[in-house]
Design a protein around this motif. Structure first.
Motif, PDB file in Angstrom:
ATOM      1  N   VAL A 113      27.116  39.967 -31.560  1.00  0.00           N
ATOM      2  CA  VAL A 113      26.155  39.135 -30.830  1.00  0.00           C
ATOM      3  C   VAL A 113      25.848  37.877 -31.644  1.00  0.00           C
ATOM      4  CG1 VAL A 113      23.930  39.109 -29.639  1.00  0.00           C
ATOM      5  CG2 VAL A 113      25.108  41.299 -30.012  1.00  0.00           C
ATOM      6  N   ALA A 114      25.723  36.748 -30.971  1.00  0.00           N
ATOM      7  CA  ALA A 114      25.318  35.511 -31.636  1.00  0.00           C
ATOM      8  C   ALA A 114      24.671  34.588 -30.619  1.00  0.00           C
ATOM      9  CB  ALA A 114      26.510  34.829 -32.315  1.00  0.00           C
ATOM     10  N   ASP A 115      24.106  33.515 -31.119  1.00  0.00           N
ATOM     11  CA  ASP A 115      23.492  32.470 -30.296  1.00  0.00           C
ATOM     12  C   ASP A 115      24.452  31.285 -30.288  1.00  0.00           C
ATOM     13  OD1 ASP A 115      21.932  30.323 -29.319  1.00  0.00           O
ATOM     14  OD2 ASP A 115      20.086  31.184 -30.133  1.00  0.00           O
ATOM     15  N   ILE A 116      24.861  30.841 -29.096  1.00  0.00           N
ATOM     16  CA  ILE A 116      25.806  29.725 -29.034  1.00  0.00           C
ATOM     17  C   ILE A 116      25.139  28.427 -28.591  1.00  0.00           C
ATOM     18  CG2 ILE A 116      27.803  31.206 -28.685  1.00  0.00           C
ATOM     19  CD1 ILE A 116      27.769  30.335 -25.724  1.00  0.00           C
ATOM     20  N   GLY A 117      23.817  28.387 -28.675  1.00  0.00           N
ATOM     21  CA  GLY A 117      23.126  27.140 -28.388  1.00  0.00           C
ATOM     22  C   GLY A 117      22.871  26.929 -26.911  1.00  0.00           C
ATOM     23  N   ASP A 118      22.800  25.679 -26.488  1.00  0.00           N
ATOM     24  CA  ASP A 118      22.399  25.311 -25.134  1.00  0.00           C
ATOM     25  C   ASP A 118      23.510  24.605 -24.374  1.00  0.00           C
ATOM     26  OD1 ASP A 118      19.150  24.284 -26.364  1.00  0.00           O
ATOM     27  OD2 ASP A 118      19.793  26.251 -25.634  1.00  0.00           O
ATOM     28  N   VAL A 119      23.509  24.782 -23.062  1.00  0.00           N
ATOM     29  CA  VAL A 119      24.357  23.964 -22.203  1.00  0.00           C
ATOM     30  C   VAL A 119      23.788  22.543 -22.193  1.00  0.00           C
ATOM     31  CG1 VAL A 119      25.197  23.610 -19.854  1.00  0.00           C
ATOM     32  CG2 VAL A 119      24.958  25.938 -20.751  1.00  0.00           C
ATOM     33  N   ASN A 120      24.653  21.567 -22.343  1.00  0.00           N
ATOM     34  CA  ASN A 120      24.224  20.169 -22.375  1.00  0.00           C
ATOM     35  C   ASN A 120      24.043  19.656 -20.947  1.00  0.00           C
ATOM     36  OD1 ASN A 120      23.602  17.615 -23.277  1.00  0.00           O
ATOM     37  ND2 ASN A 120      25.732  17.012 -23.601  1.00  0.00           N
ATOM     38  N   VAL A 121      22.892  20.001 -20.353  1.00  0.00           N
ATOM     39  CA  VAL A 121      22.646  19.689 -18.950  1.00  0.00           C
ATOM     40  C   VAL A 121      22.356  18.207 -18.748  1.00  0.00           C
ATOM     41  CG1 VAL A 121      21.807  22.005 -18.422  1.00  0.00           C
ATOM     42  CG2 VAL A 121      20.188  20.268 -19.206  1.00  0.00           C
ATOM     43  N   ASN A 122      22.449  17.786 -17.490  1.00  0.00           N
ATOM     44  CA  ASN A 122      22.122  16.415 -17.103  1.00  0.00           C
ATOM     45  C   ASN A 122      20.761  16.439 -16.416  1.00  0.00           C
ATOM     46  OD1 ASN A 122      21.868  13.860 -16.012  1.00  0.00           O
ATOM     47  ND2 ASN A 122      23.936  13.784 -15.150  1.00  0.00           N
ATOM     48  N   LEU A 123      19.725  16.014 -17.116  1.00  0.00           N
ATOM     49  CA  LEU A 123      18.373  16.072 -16.577  1.00  0.00           C
ATOM     50  C   LEU A 123      18.150  15.112 -15.412  1.00  0.00           C
ATOM     51  CD1 LEU A 123      16.299  16.328 -19.875  1.00  0.00           C
ATOM     52  CD2 LEU A 123      16.919  18.173 -18.309  1.00  0.00           C
ATOM     53  N   TYR A 124      19.082  14.207 -15.176  1.00  0.00           N
ATOM     54  CA  TYR A 124      18.913  13.209 -14.123  1.00  0.00           C
ATOM     55  C   TYR A 124      19.718  13.531 -12.869  1.00  0.00           C
ATOM     56  CZ  TYR A 124      17.216  10.860 -18.264  1.00  0.00           C
ATOM     57  OH  TYR A 124      16.540  10.569 -19.421  1.00  0.00           O
ATOM     58  N   SER A 125      20.460  14.642 -12.896  1.00  0.00           N
ATOM     59  CA  SER A 125      21.269  15.008 -11.728  1.00  0.00           C
ATOM     60  C   SER A 125      21.386  16.520 -11.650  1.00  0.00           C
ATOM     61  CB  SER A 125      22.658  14.373 -11.811  1.00  0.00           C
ATOM     62  OG  SER A 125      23.496  14.874 -10.784  1.00  0.00           O
ATOM     63  N   LEU A 126      20.739  17.108 -10.656  1.00  0.00           N
ATOM     64  CA  LEU A 126      20.810  18.555 -10.504  1.00  0.00           C
ATOM     65  C   LEU A 126      22.214  19.030 -10.121  1.00  0.00           C
ATOM     66  CD1 LEU A 126      18.848  20.840 -10.926  1.00  0.00           C
ATOM     67  CD2 LEU A 126      18.169  20.667  -8.525  1.00  0.00           C
ATOM     68  N   PRO A 127      22.904  18.380  -9.187  1.00  0.00           N
ATOM     69  CA  PRO A 127      24.280  18.805  -8.894  1.00  0.00           C
ATOM     70  C   PRO A 127      25.200  18.723 -10.111  1.00  0.00           C
ATOM     71  CG  PRO A 127      23.448  17.424  -7.122  1.00  0.00           C
ATOM     72  CD  PRO A 127      22.442  17.334  -8.234  1.00  0.00           C
ATOM     73  N   ASP A 128      25.063  17.676 -10.895  1.00  0.00           N
ATOM     74  CA  ASP A 128      25.907  17.554 -12.085  1.00  0.00           C
ATOM     75  C   ASP A 128      25.554  18.617 -13.113  1.00  0.00           C
ATOM     76  OD1 ASP A 128      28.011  16.197 -13.507  1.00  0.00           O
ATOM     77  OD2 ASP A 128      26.468  15.406 -14.845  1.00  0.00           O
ATOM     78  N   ARG A 173      28.222  25.678 -14.677  1.00  0.00           N
ATOM     79  CA  ARG A 173      29.348  26.484 -14.187  1.00  0.00           C
ATOM     80  C   ARG A 173      30.535  26.400 -15.132  1.00  0.00           C
ATOM     81  NH1 ARG A 173      29.732  24.123  -9.839  1.00  0.00           N
ATOM     82  NH2 ARG A 173      31.438  22.681 -10.310  1.00  0.00           N
ATOM     83  N   GLU A 174      30.887  25.213 -15.563  1.00  0.00           N
ATOM     84  CA  GLU A 174      32.036  25.050 -16.452  1.00  0.00           C
ATOM     85  C   GLU A 174      31.794  25.720 -17.805  1.00  0.00           C
ATOM     86  OE1 GLU A 174      32.757  20.873 -16.606  1.00  0.00           O
ATOM     87  OE2 GLU A 174      33.560  20.774 -14.549  1.00  0.00           O
ATOM     88  N   SER A 175      30.582  25.619 -18.308  1.00  0.00           N
ATOM     89  CA  SER A 175      30.268  26.263 -19.586  1.00  0.00           C
ATOM     90  C   SER A 175      30.388  27.778 -19.481  1.00  0.00           C
ATOM     91  CB  SER A 175      28.848  25.881 -20.028  1.00  0.00           C
ATOM     92  OG  SER A 175      28.743  24.506 -20.287  1.00  0.00           O
ATOM     93  N   TYR A 176      29.886  28.329 -18.384  1.00  0.00           N
ATOM     94  CA  TYR A 176      29.942  29.783 -18.218  1.00  0.00           C
ATOM     95  C   TYR A 176      31.350  30.270 -17.881  1.00  0.00           C
ATOM     96  CZ  TYR A 176      25.011  30.638 -18.930  1.00  0.00           C
ATOM     97  OH  TYR A 176      23.769  30.767 -19.511  1.00  0.00           O
TER      98      TYR A 176
END
Length: 385
Positions: free
Chosen positions: A154-169, A175-178
């Protein structure tokens, strides 16, 4: 400050990658990956300077070994008996930080997104606060005997680099990260973020496993169609999942549903899809173990997912959330639900909607951290001592 950070990272390494064994190859930061960790200097890698062995974070008991050396094969959270809780990099349970899911069985991953919220924002800070409060969570589950860190990598791989200005993006990035996580054969345990994130996560999981069963704990069914003309928001993920065939609708159970509604029959859509809806009123002042025995039979042996919205709990216990509803579940019932999933074919879990600024005590995030630990404890392959 730099020597202190390097020392902290080195103490969080697993035995084979830590101070008690030869260093592995340098971990490479792949900027194309969406779940990279920032800043890169916090990655525990073999580029750590040789002076780390004389750094600040040496074991405090004379003659003892570094806390990362308790196990010869698995990553282990450091004990507060050896390393003070406020010390080190703020990872989930102070586990090692990794750049990807490769070589791991389970990963904690944050999705700091709250662009889909309809009331109070702030869930983007949920992953960070859950990690901070998780320093209180220890290695073994004293109630169930589960020993996840003796069983799984088990480990922590950090955060998905989301786009706070576009929900679809953001949904695309999630999806791609997962998809990368799932391709590695790893089970993701997600720190949210608002409930929008479950939609792209299930897109990735269903692409591998087919339609999945769902144990969904929430005050709301999250099966709305549109809001303000938008089809993607935190009140619609499970309708989108139904439309895309991501859920095995005969194996969907929603627990803790309550609150006022815009419709005289707010659960009609769920019933039409074949969901089992368990209103909070049916849970009041009783154990949920009998319910979970029925749920286990319903889920069977096929792949299933656990999605836990912290607002499923009463706001007396979890006020730090964006859309609180009175008269919810208790923490004890939450444990019964999660522990009742032991033995199921769990392919992923999430804990969403923690908005820390509405709970200055930190107890909502602490509760979230403990529930994620409980999810880890019921995953397939976890030994019971």
């Amino acid at each position: 400050m730099r020597p202190l950070l390097w020392a902290a990272c080195s103490q969080l390494l697993p035995r084979r990658a830590g101070l008690c064994a030869p260093k592995p190859a340098v971990t490479t930061m792949v900027t194309a990956s969406h779940h990279i960790l920032w800043p890169p200097a916090l990655l525990a890698t073999s580029s750590s300077p040789a002076s780390v062995s004389t750094g600040f974070l040496q074991p405090m008991v004379p003659g003892s070994r570094a806390p990362s050396c308790w196990s010869s094969q698995f990553n282990v959270p450091p004990s507060a008996l050896l390393v003070a809780r406020p010390v080190g990099v703020c990872s989930m349970m102070r586990l090692p930080m990794r750049a990807s899911a490769e070589g791991l069985d389970v990963v904690f991953v944050g999705v700091p997104l709250d662009t889909g919220t309809s009331n109070r924002p702030g869930a983007r800070f949920g992953p960070r606060q859950i990690r901070a409060e998780s320093a209180m969570v220890r290695r073994y589950n004293g109630s169930t005997g589960a020993a996840p860190f003796d069983s799984l990598r088990v480990a922590d791989i950090g955060d998905v680099n989301v786009n706070l200005y576009s929900l679809p993006d953001s949904c695309r990035l999630i999806r791609e990260s997962y998809q990368e996580i799932v391709a590695s054969g790893c089970v993701p345990l997600t720190l949210g973020g608002d409930h929008t994130i479950t939609y792209p996560i299930l897109q990735a999981l269903a692409a591998k496993h087919g339609p999945v069963g769902l144990v969904h704990v929430d005050a709301h069914t999250d099966t709305g169609d549109t809001a303000l003309g938008q089809k993607i928001y935190h009140g619609s993920p499970f309708r989108r999942c139904v439309e895309e065939g991501l859920l095995d609708c005969g194996r969907v159970v929603q627990i803790g549903i309550r609150g006022s509604s815009y419709d005289p029959d707010p659960h009609k859509y769920c019933r039409e899809q074949g969901f089992r809806v368990v209103p909070a009123e049916e849970c009041w002042m009783k154990s949920l173990e009998p319910l979970m025995r029925e749920v286990k039979v319903q889920m069977g042996e096929k792949p299933m997912y656990i999605s836990f919205d912290i607002d499923g709990l009463d706001p007396a216990y979890a006020p730090g959330t964006g859309t609180p509803e009175i008269a919810g579940l208790t923490p004890a019932q939450a444990l019964e639900i999660i522990r009742g999933c032991k033995g199921l074919n769990i392919v992923g879990c999430d804990l969403v909607e923690v908005a820390p600024m509405y709970d200055v005590s930190g107890n909502t995030a602490l509760l979230g951290a403990n529930l994620l630990f409980e999810m880890l404890c019921v995953l397939p392959g976890v030994k019971t001592l």
